[in-house]
Design a protein around this motif. Structure first.
Motif, mmCIF file in Angstrom:
data_model
loop_
_atom_site.group_PDB
_atom_site.id
_atom_site.type_symbol
_atom_site.label_atom_id
_atom_site.label_comp_id
_atom_site.label_asym_id
_atom_site.label_seq_id
_atom_site.Cartn_x
_atom_site.Cartn_y
_atom_site.Cartn_z
ATOM 1 N N GLU A 45 0.830 -1.212 0.000
ATOM 2 C CA GLU A 45 0.000 0.000 0.000
ATOM 3 C C GLU A 45 0.863 1.261 0.000
ATOM 4 N N GLU A 46 1.926 1.257 0.793
ATOM 5 C CA GLU A 46 2.802 2.426 0.852
ATOM 6 C C GLU A 46 3.523 2.652 -0.475
ATOM 7 N N ALA A 47 3.954 1.564 -1.110
ATOM 8 C CA ALA A 47 4.610 1.689 -2.411
ATOM 9 C C ALA A 47 3.628 2.207 -3.452
ATOM 10 N N LEU A 48 2.370 1.770 -3.359
ATOM 11 C CA LEU A 48 1.348 2.276 -4.279
ATOM 12 C C LEU A 48 1.099 3.764 -4.042
ATOM 13 N N ALA A 49 1.116 4.172 -2.797
ATOM 14 C CA ALA A 49 0.859 5.577 -2.474
ATOM 15 C C ALA A 49 1.946 6.487 -3.014
ATOM 16 N N THR A 50 3.185 6.002 -3.045
ATOM 17 C CA THR A 50 4.266 6.816 -3.587
ATOM 18 C C THR A 50 4.242 6.845 -5.107
ATOM 19 N N GLY A 51 3.556 5.878 -5.717
ATOM 20 C CA GLY A 51 3.463 5.836 -7.173
ATOM 21 C C GLY A 51 4.620 5.127 -7.833
ATOM 22 N N ASP A 52 5.458 4.461 -7.057
ATOM 23 C CA ASP A 52 6.614 3.746 -7.599
ATOM 24 C C ASP A 52 6.183 2.336 -7.996
ATOM 25 N N SER A 64 7.752 -0.113 -9.697
ATOM 26 C CA SER A 64 8.698 -1.216 -9.503
ATOM 27 C C SER A 64 8.774 -1.614 -8.026
ATOM 28 N N ALA A 65 8.735 -0.619 -7.131
ATOM 29 C CA ALA A 65 8.746 -0.935 -5.694
ATOM 30 C C ALA A 65 7.458 -1.643 -5.290
ATOM 31 N N ALA A 66 6.333 -1.212 -5.865
ATOM 32 C CA ALA A 66 5.057 -1.852 -5.554
ATOM 33 C C ALA A 66 5.031 -3.289 -6.055
ATOM 34 N N ALA A 67 5.588 -3.519 -7.244
ATOM 35 C CA ALA A 67 5.627 -4.880 -7.787
ATOM 36 C C ALA A 67 6.508 -5.783 -6.932
ATOM 37 N N THR A 68 7.640 -5.259 -6.488
ATOM 38 C CA THR A 68 8.536 -6.033 -5.622
ATOM 39 C C THR A 68 7.862 -6.344 -4.291
#
Length: 87
Positions: A36-43, A45-49
């Motif tokens: 959720e936090e990675a999605l919030a930042t819009g990154d 590749s980080a969200a996929a990882t």
């Protein structure tokens, strides 16, 4: 109060299992929060990882009995859809 030795033992066992299950659910929530936090930042590749790390943890919760199979599938599916939408 428990009236038999077996009931007393069962109470002790239930307390141990509840503590273990609580830590498992907490761990799963932590992995989901990282996605959720990675999605919030819009990154993306980080969200996929983060999703790749969370997915086996969520499914492990199913095999250990702390989550229902369909609940876990729904959570993974919704997270995957949101990660895919970032692209």
């Amino acid at each position: 109060m428990a009236n038999s030795p077996q009931a007393t033992k069962r109470i002790r066992r239930n307390d141990r299992r509840a503590a273990i299950n609580k830590s498992r659910v907490s761990r799963i929530r932590t992995f989901i929060r990282k996605v959720e936090e990675a999605l919030a930042t819009g990154d993306q590749s980080a969200a996929a990882t983060a999703l790749q790390n969370a997915q086996p943890e969520i499914m492990r919760g199913v095999s250990k009995g702390v989550l229902h199979k369909k609940t876990a599938s729904r959570k993974v599916s919704r997270l995957a859809g949101r990660v895919k939408a970032l692209a």
